[in-house]
Design a protein around this motif. Structure first.
Motif, short mmCIF file in Angstrom:
data_model
loop_
_atom_site.label_atom_id
_atom_site.label_comp_id
_atom_site.label_asym_id
_atom_site.label_seq_id
_atom_site.Cartn_x
_atom_site.Cartn_y
_atom_site.Cartn_z
N ARG A 57 -3.45 -0.39 -6.36
CA ARG A 57 -4.53 0.47 -5.87
C ARG A 57 -5.84 -0.31 -5.79
O ARG A 57 -6.60 -0.19 -4.83
CB ARG A 57 -4.73 1.67 -6.81
N ASN A 93 -11.79 3.40 -0.83
CA ASN A 93 -11.42 1.99 -0.83
C ASN A 93 -12.62 1.08 -0.55
O ASN A 93 -12.68 -0.05 -1.07
CB ASN A 93 -10.31 1.75 0.18
N VAL A 132 0.84 -1.20 0.00
CA VAL A 132 0.00 0.00 0.00
C VAL A 132 0.88 1.25 0.00
O VAL A 132 0.65 2.21 -0.75
CB VAL A 132 -0.96 0.02 1.21
N THR A 144 -5.85 -2.45 -2.78
CA THR A 144 -5.66 -1.80 -1.49
C THR A 144 -6.73 -2.13 -0.46
O THR A 144 -6.41 -2.36 0.72
CB THR A 144 -5.56 -0.27 -1.68
#
Length: 402
Positions: A303, A368, A12, A306
């Protein structure tokens, strides 16, 4: 568990911080070597040369019930600083039930071609139908609610002076009619910076749907259920070996929405589209593509992963913190819990300078969470390609139609 924890945290951190630092160092080394004449920079100079004879350009966009802004959009396109006899505007009215088509014809006259598409099929279908029939050698793709600055098309087109360029990504500037600073502004500035450095390698990953251009001959039909066409179209060009640079002088403006629910739905849709795009352009995972592969994994794939990496780090941290003397893991667990707690509570939970930090934390967590929902929708196949339009109330400053 410790391996899982540190691997999750490390990936991350690399995606959000390390990758950007690598690009900065890489660019610095290239500049230093260029000064020593190891790199001539000739390709970049050719790319920025203004063509003596401007190529024919077709501006193409799809519109669904955009009666409120279609007049401004057409006037904005007609006022662009580009030879009028070499610029056509093509509008696909995708299942419109209002006066969008009528207004577009009235305002544009013979410089605007309007196609009424019924029933509504979605933007990907409209693009696939419209692009093969346009007259321009260069196709500029945009959105009905996005306003282009006068020199935007010229800035995009001059990049095609380099014969190795297959697509060019412009700069989309977001504005908020009620707040000069908003959660997405810092994140968007960061993403714009990444595009700038990736563009120096000719490998911008995904375009801003509001402003990018392609060579018409490189366009190939996209599936009607494609969710994020502005990622798939330029990436398919990139994996074929064509350059996809970034042009900061090609500027467009789009209003953000204050509706948190709509924003969550939009990001979840993008999340589903991300994974769908990977399935349809698997060449992105081919290490032989060099920088394109490295950039995709670092900037995009990590990403998208994540939400799951953050969950893995939290789950792995719990048993690690239970060990006697594991003060570091306890502190890290406490920090994670505080971070998520403040993000859930929102900026109203604090005052002063912490308010901004908490607002950003909330944005990060919501983003997220939406990506996780999007992945679930992709797995279940429940995400539709058509979009729900968002009401905009204020035209962007400085780019009103002439």
């Amino acid at each position: 568990m410790s391996t899982l924890f540190w691997l999750s945290i490390g990936l991350v951190a690399f995606s959000y911080v390390g990758y950007f630092l690598v690009l900065l160092v890489w660019d610095g080394c290239r500049e230093a070597l260029s000064g020593l004449r190891f790199f001539s920079g000739g390709a970049d100079r050719r790319a920025r040369r203004v063509a003596e004879a401007w190529p024919r350009v077709s501006i193409v966009f799809s519109a669904f019930d955009e009666e409120a802004c279609i007049r401004q959009k057409i006037e904005n396109c007609l006022a662009l600083d580009y030879p009028a006899d070499r610029l056509e505007i093509v509008v696909g009215c995708d299942g419109c039930t209002d006066g969008t088509a009528r207004i577009a014809r009235e305002v544009g006259g013979d410089r605007v071609t309007v196609h009424e598409i019924t029933p509504r099929a979605g933007k990907p279908s409209a693009i696939t139908r419209l692009v093969p029939g346009v007259r321009g050698d260069i196709v500029v793709l945009t959105d009905a609610n996005v306003m282009l600055e006068p020199g935007a098309v010229r800035a995009l087109v001059r990049r095609f002076a380099d014969p190795a360029v297959g697509a060019v990504v412009g700069r989309l500037r977001l504005y908020n009619p009620t707040r000069a600073e908003f959660e997405e502004s810092l994140y968007w500035k960061y993403e714009t910076a990444l595009k700038y450095y990736e563009g120096k390698h000719g490998a911008v990953l995904g375009a801003n749907g509001g402003i990018y251009a392609i060579r018409r001959v490189l366009f190939s039909p996209i599936a009607p259920d494609t969710i994020i066409d502005d990622f798939v179209i330029p990436v398919r060009i990139a994996v074929r070996g064509w350059k996809v640079p970034y042009e900061a002088d090609a500027v467009a403006h789009e209003e953000t929405t204050e509706d948190a629910g709509r924003e969550f739905v939009r990001r979840a849709r993008i999340g589903a589209g991300d994974w769908q795009a990977l399935m349809r352009v698997p060449d992105l995972l081919d290490p032989r593509s060099g920088f394109l592969f490295f950039s995709f994994v670092s900037h995009k794939l990590l990403r998208w992963m994540t939400p799951f990496l953050l969950a893995s780090a939290l789950v792995a941290n719990v048993p690690l913190a239970a060990h006697p003397g594991a003060w570091l893991y306890r502190a890290l667990l406490f920090g994670q819990l505080v971070f998520y707690g403040l993000a859930l509570a929102g900026p109203r939970a604090v005052t002063g300078r912490l308010r901004r930090a908490v607002s950003l934390a909330r944005y990060f967590v919501a983003m997220n969470a939406a990506l996780a929902v999007g992945f679930w929708r992709f797995v279940r196949g429940t995400q539709r390609a058509t979009w729900e339009r968002t009401e905009r109330v204020t035209p962007p400053p400085g780019v009103r139609a002439a």
